[in-house]
Design an enzyme around this catalytic site. Structure first.
Site, PDB file in Angstrom:
ATOM      1  N   SER A  64       0.874  -1.271   0.036  1.00 16.42           N
ATOM      2  CA  SER A  64       0.009   0.082  -0.009  1.00 16.42           C
ATOM      3  C   SER A  64       0.716   1.438  -0.127  1.00 16.42           C
ATOM      4  O   SER A  64       0.318   2.420  -0.432  1.00 16.42           O
ATOM      5  CB  SER A  64      -0.574  -0.020   1.270  1.00 16.42           C
ATOM      6  OG  SER A  64      -0.119   0.364   2.421  1.00 16.42           O
ATOM      7  N   THR A  97      -1.314  -1.704   5.525  1.00 19.68           N
ATOM      8  CA  THR A  97      -1.492  -0.712   6.585  1.00 19.68           C
ATOM      9  C   THR A  97      -0.920   0.461   6.441  1.00 19.68           C
ATOM     10  O   THR A  97      -1.379   1.634   7.078  1.00 19.68           O
ATOM     11  CB  THR A  97      -1.012  -1.560   8.060  1.00 19.68           C
ATOM     12  OG1 THR A  97       0.324  -1.480   7.887  1.00 19.68           O
ATOM     13  CG2 THR A  97      -1.844  -2.485   8.244  1.00 19.68           C
ATOM     14  N   ASP A  98       0.110   0.632   5.717  1.00 12.42           N
ATOM     15  CA  ASP A  98       0.982   1.837   5.568  1.00 12.42           C
ATOM     16  C   ASP A  98       0.168   3.087   5.097  1.00 12.42           C
ATOM     17  O   ASP A  98       0.419   4.129   5.657  1.00 12.42           O
ATOM     18  CB  ASP A  98       2.049   1.607   4.681  1.00 12.42           C
ATOM     19  CG  ASP A  98       3.079   0.670   5.085  1.00 12.42           C
ATOM     20  OD1 ASP A  98       3.132   0.172   6.168  1.00 12.42           O
ATOM     21  OD2 ASP A  98       4.190   0.469   4.342  1.00 12.42           O
ATOM     22  N   GLU A 293      -1.561  36.455  12.908  1.00 17.39           N
ATOM     23  CA  GLU A 293      -2.354  37.379  11.849  1.00 17.39           C
ATOM     24  C   GLU A 293      -1.574  37.394  10.571  1.00 17.39           C
ATOM     25  O   GLU A 293      -2.225  37.398   9.532  1.00 17.39           O
ATOM     26  CB  GLU A 293      -2.446  38.716  12.408  1.00 17.39           C
ATOM     27  CG  GLU A 293      -3.691  39.089  12.417  1.00 17.39           C
ATOM     28  CD  GLU A 293      -3.910  40.362  13.214  1.00 17.39           C
ATOM     29  OE1 GLU A 293      -3.549  41.315  12.871  1.00 17.39           O
ATOM     30  OE2 GLU A 293      -4.549  40.194  14.558  1.00 17.39           O
TER      31      GLU A 293
HETATM   32  N1  ASP Z   1       4.162  -2.508   3.506  1.00 14.96           N
HETATM   33  C1  ASP Z   1       2.871  -3.029   3.816  1.00 14.96           C
HETATM   34  C2  ASP Z   1       1.461  -2.284   3.130  1.00 14.96           C
HETATM   35  O1  ASP Z   1       1.306  -1.369   3.517  1.00 14.96           O
HETATM   36  C3  ASP Z   1       2.561  -3.172   5.544  1.00 14.96           C
HETATM   37  C4  ASP Z   1       1.291  -3.562   5.647  1.00 14.96           C
HETATM   38  O2  ASP Z   1       0.415  -3.814   5.126  1.00 14.96           O
HETATM   39  O3  ASP Z   1       1.190  -3.698   7.246  1.00 14.96           O
HETATM   40  O4  ASP Z   1       1.112  -3.029   2.164  1.00 14.96           O
END
Ligand code: ASP
Length: 335
Positions: A64, A97-98, A293
């Site tokens: 991600s 999660t990223d 300001e």
């Molecule tokens: N790098 C991974 C992603 O964002 C990390 C994860 O999924 O926790 O796809």
């Protein structure tokens, strides 16, 4: 529950660690995200069949950290198509999660349905000892079929906690308890397999949101850059943003959106060229208010309590509707 009474949930898979593959059960870093397909994911959690009629769809299969504006738009448009169908009661999106917080906020502003949309991921790859993905998916489907999830906006389900897509952010690089809403907290929890809600997000979302990306192509989405301040900053990145054709700049200021003296004139020049400049903060929580300001006179706007990456998405959507600075500020005050 009788099979005929079960709701219809679509799992839209995009990749991430939840679909990640490592070379051993104890490898927790340096693995490949987005290695398993949605069919593999679903095969790993047969329990889902008792919770809902599940169908899977693969939108992409990537880390991600590499999601593009084009993919984000496609995801929003696909969610809207699916949720408009009578035979779809909710969507669960598996996602890395990223950048989950960005996708969740963008969808919170652009999905046009009260039906539940729940993002879910994992911090440990699917191959890990104690992988968190399978239970997270089960919990996400439980949230998606729960009547109390209707009209809550786009949600994130991670580690037994349910968050609003507006407020959630990733706070730790590795811990499974990484997701938090630093300006508030979770909306609810899953305990003993039951969904418990305690709070609602009062900021407009989904059906109350004025933003509509139906038919919007990626070339229409304005370029907005984030500039992250630090000791010793100079104007190089402001000039680069202008040269790249940015229509907006989110300034991730220090403290309450403070601007480095060496950059202020460049930001004022950007405003003079019609670029909308919004002050946010690199601190990770708290409100950024109107401030000095002098900053207001120079036309710098402020992001309320949205972090820089969320403020960027709101500014992109705002600029699709208006170039008027007062109206953009009004949008930041409201959303
Ligand atoms: N790098 C991974 C992603 O964002 C990390 C994860 O999924 O926790 O796809």
């Amino acid at each position: 529950m009788e099979k005929t009474e079960l709701k219809n949930i679509v799992i839209l898979a995009t990749g991430g660690t939840i679909a990640g593959k490592a070379s051993s059960g104890t490898q927790m870093t340096g693995y490949t995200a987005g290695a398993y397909s949605v069919a593999d994911l679903l095969a790993g959690v047969p329990e889902l069949g008792e919770l809902a009629h599940i169908s899977g769809e693969q939108l992409c299969n990537i880390d991600s950290s590499s999601i593009t504006d084009a993919l984000l738009l496609r995801l929003a448009q696909r969610c809207n198509e699916l949720l408009a169908q009578d035979d779809v009661d909710g969507v669960v999106i598996t996602h890395g999660t990223d950048t989950m917080e960005e996708t969740a906020f963008f969808l919170n502003l652009t999905v046009k349905s009260a039906k539940p949309v729940v993002l879910v991921g994992a911090m440990r790859p699917a191959t890990a000892v104690s992988a968190d993905g399978p239970l997270n998916i089960i919990n996400a489907v439980k949230v998606a079929v729960d009547a109390a999830s209707t009209g809550q906006g786009v949600l994130v389900m991670m580690n037994d906690e349910i968050y609003s897509g507006r407020d959630v952010t990733k706070t730790n690089t590795a811990n499974v308890a990484t997701f938090k809403a630093p300006n508030g907290g979770p909306l609810g929890f899953i305990v003993g397999g039951e969904v418990h809600y305690y709070y609602r997000s009062v900021r407009p979302h989904t059906l109350q949101s004025e933003f509509d990306v139906t038919g919007v192509g990626v070339t229409a989405l304005p370029r907005v850059d984030i500039i992250y301040t630090h000791i010793g900053e100079d104007r190089v990145f402001v000039d680069a943003a202008l040269a790249a054709g940015a229509r907006g700049i989110i300034y991730a200021g220090s403290g309450m959106g403070s601007i480095h003296e060496a950059v202020e004139a460049a930001l004022a020049e950007a405003v003079g060229c019609g670029v909308v400049v919004v002050r946010s903060s690199r601190t990770g929580s708290g409100i950024v208010a109107a401030g000095l300001e002098r900053w207001q006179e120079q036309g710098f706007l402020y992001a309320d309590n949205l972090n820089p990456q969320k403020a960027r998405l709101l500014l992109q959507l705002a600029l699709l509707r208006t170039q008027e600075r007062n109206e953009v500020q009004e949008i930041f005050n409201r959303y």
